[in-house]
Design an enzyme around this catalytic site. Structure first.
Site, PDB file in Angstrom:
ATOM      1  N   PHE A 161       0.834  -1.203   0.000  1.00  0.00           N
ATOM      2  CA  PHE A 161       0.000   0.000   0.000  1.00  0.00           C
ATOM      3  C   PHE A 161       0.874   1.261   0.000  1.00  0.00           C
ATOM      4  CE2 PHE A 161      -2.215  -3.277   2.416  1.00  0.00           C
ATOM      5  CZ  PHE A 161      -3.521  -3.225   1.956  1.00  0.00           C
ATOM      6  N   ASP A 162       0.408   2.276  -0.702  1.00  0.00           N
ATOM      7  CA  ASP A 162       0.904   3.620  -0.479  1.00  0.00           C
ATOM      8  C   ASP A 162       0.315   4.087   0.858  1.00  0.00           C
ATOM      9  OD1 ASP A 162       1.986   6.168  -0.843  1.00  0.00           O
ATOM     10  OD2 ASP A 162       0.248   6.865  -1.994  1.00  0.00           O
ATOM     11  N   ALA A 163       0.833   5.182   1.389  1.00  0.00           N
ATOM     12  CA  ALA A 163       0.363   5.664   2.691  1.00  0.00           C
ATOM     13  C   ALA A 163      -0.751   6.708   2.543  1.00  0.00           C
ATOM     14  CB  ALA A 163       1.538   6.224   3.491  1.00  0.00           C
ATOM     15  N   PHE A 272      -1.436  -0.822  -4.132  1.00  0.00           N
ATOM     16  CA  PHE A 272      -2.465   0.208  -4.180  1.00  0.00           C
ATOM     17  C   PHE A 272      -1.842   1.587  -3.995  1.00  0.00           C
ATOM     18  CE2 PHE A 272      -4.619  -3.607  -2.591  1.00  0.00           C
ATOM     19  CZ  PHE A 272      -5.706  -3.675  -3.454  1.00  0.00           C
ATOM     20  N   ASP A 274      -2.710   6.051  -4.932  1.00  0.00           N
ATOM     21  CA  ASP A 274      -3.748   6.985  -5.365  1.00  0.00           C
ATOM     22  C   ASP A 274      -3.369   7.756  -6.619  1.00  0.00           C
ATOM     23  OD1 ASP A 274      -2.965  10.094  -3.936  1.00  0.00           O
ATOM     24  OD2 ASP A 274      -1.798   8.297  -3.531  1.00  0.00           O
TER      25      ASP A 274
END
Length: 301
Positions: A161-163, A272, A274
């Site tokens: 994951f991105d943060a 993932f 954004d």
């Protein structure tokens, strides 16, 4: 008595995310529904090739087999009609997937059915469906279809994951977009003891943590955060996870370094992010999905 999904990790995935349906989809977009229906019926005995989400689904379903108990439920959620879905069903049988439940919406928005199945993650190639899922509070990703042939070990699932604006809200990202890097880092250092608000994928991370506990003896699942933050801005991330009582196996504070290189080494089954600027290059080496912003949450708004 109706089946409850409360004790499962429930993944809803579209047929285009699971299988390579790009040729059929191109016919739909250029020639219309009737041509698409005819094509699918003519080819319903032709087994579909794996799509970007195939490896993730395969390894998730393997958890049930390796633990000898039902921990994961995968549901194919397709905009196809029942009439055009036999090719998908035949392909599921060919690959031996233990998937019994399907939603065939006949062109209607899939997101309205996520609540009925208690979906913990929804993956699709349809941006409208994914955006609607995010706005309804369901973790979701717009998966990239590429020509890359991904290879994964079968013994472990790795999810990255991105943060900001993914696991966490876009509150800090907005500062970066409006005021720049220096203001962002200063804000994070000043608020390092203040937990970040949950983002669109936080609920899925909690679901993964529960799954990890249920199969911890086999070490079947590993998670990672891959973020452009540096170590100083990363302190708030670490303290937030501690307050959430969540352990993430690997964390990378890259200070702007290339995410794709790290993700390839990590061997993510899916990543993932954004932003296209990170997720698209990553999709060339690992399956990747963009997490759309919830209404009113875009960093530049």
């Amino acid at each position: 008595m109706a089946v409850s999904f409360d004790n499962y990790l429930v993944v809803g995935i579209s047929s285009r995310a699971l299988f390579d349906l790009e040729e059929a989809n191109k016919i739909f977009e250029t020639q219309g529904l009737d041509a698409y229906r005819e094509y699918q019926i003519q080819h319903e005995d032709d087994i579909l090739k794996p799509g970007a989400g195939f490896g993730l689904v395969k390894n998730l379903l393997n958890i049930n087999e390796k633990t000898s108990k039902k921990l994961v439920e995968v549901i194919v959620m397709s905009r196809n009609s029942a009439e055009t879905s036999l090719r998908i069903i035949n392909s599921l049988k060919h690959y031996g997937f233990d998937i019994g439940r399907m939603v065939m919406s006949g062109g209607e928005d899939i997101s309205r059915y996520l609540k009925a199945f208690g979906v913990d993650l929804f993956l699709s190639c349809n941006e409208n469906d994914v955006s609607n899922a995010i706005n309804a509070g369901f973790p979701a990703g717009l998966i990239y279809n590429t020509n890359t042939m991904y290879k994964f070990p079968n013994d472990q699932i790795r999810i990255a994951f991105d943060a900001d604006a993914v696991l966490f809200s876009s509150e800090s990202e907005k500062i970066y977009q409006k005021k720049g890097l220096e203001a962002f880092v200063k804000n994070e250092e000043q608020k390092q003891d203040e937990a970040l608000r949950k983002g669109p994928m936080a609920k899925f991370l909690f679901s993964l943590a529960s799954l990890q506990k249920n199969c911890k003896d086999q070490n079947l699942l590993r998670t990672a955060i891959v973020t452009a933050r540096d170590k100083d801005a990363g302190i708030r991330v670490i303290k937030t996870l501690r307050k959430w009582n969540i352990v993430v196996d690997e964390v990378f504070f890259l200070q702007g370094a290339n995410k794709a290189d790290v993700l390839e080494c990590f061997g993510a089954n899916i990543f993932f992010d954004d932003q296209d600027v990170h997720a698209l290059p990553a999709s060339q080496v690992v399956p990747s999905a963009r997490v759309p912003y919830k209404k009113g949450e875009k960093p530049h708004e």
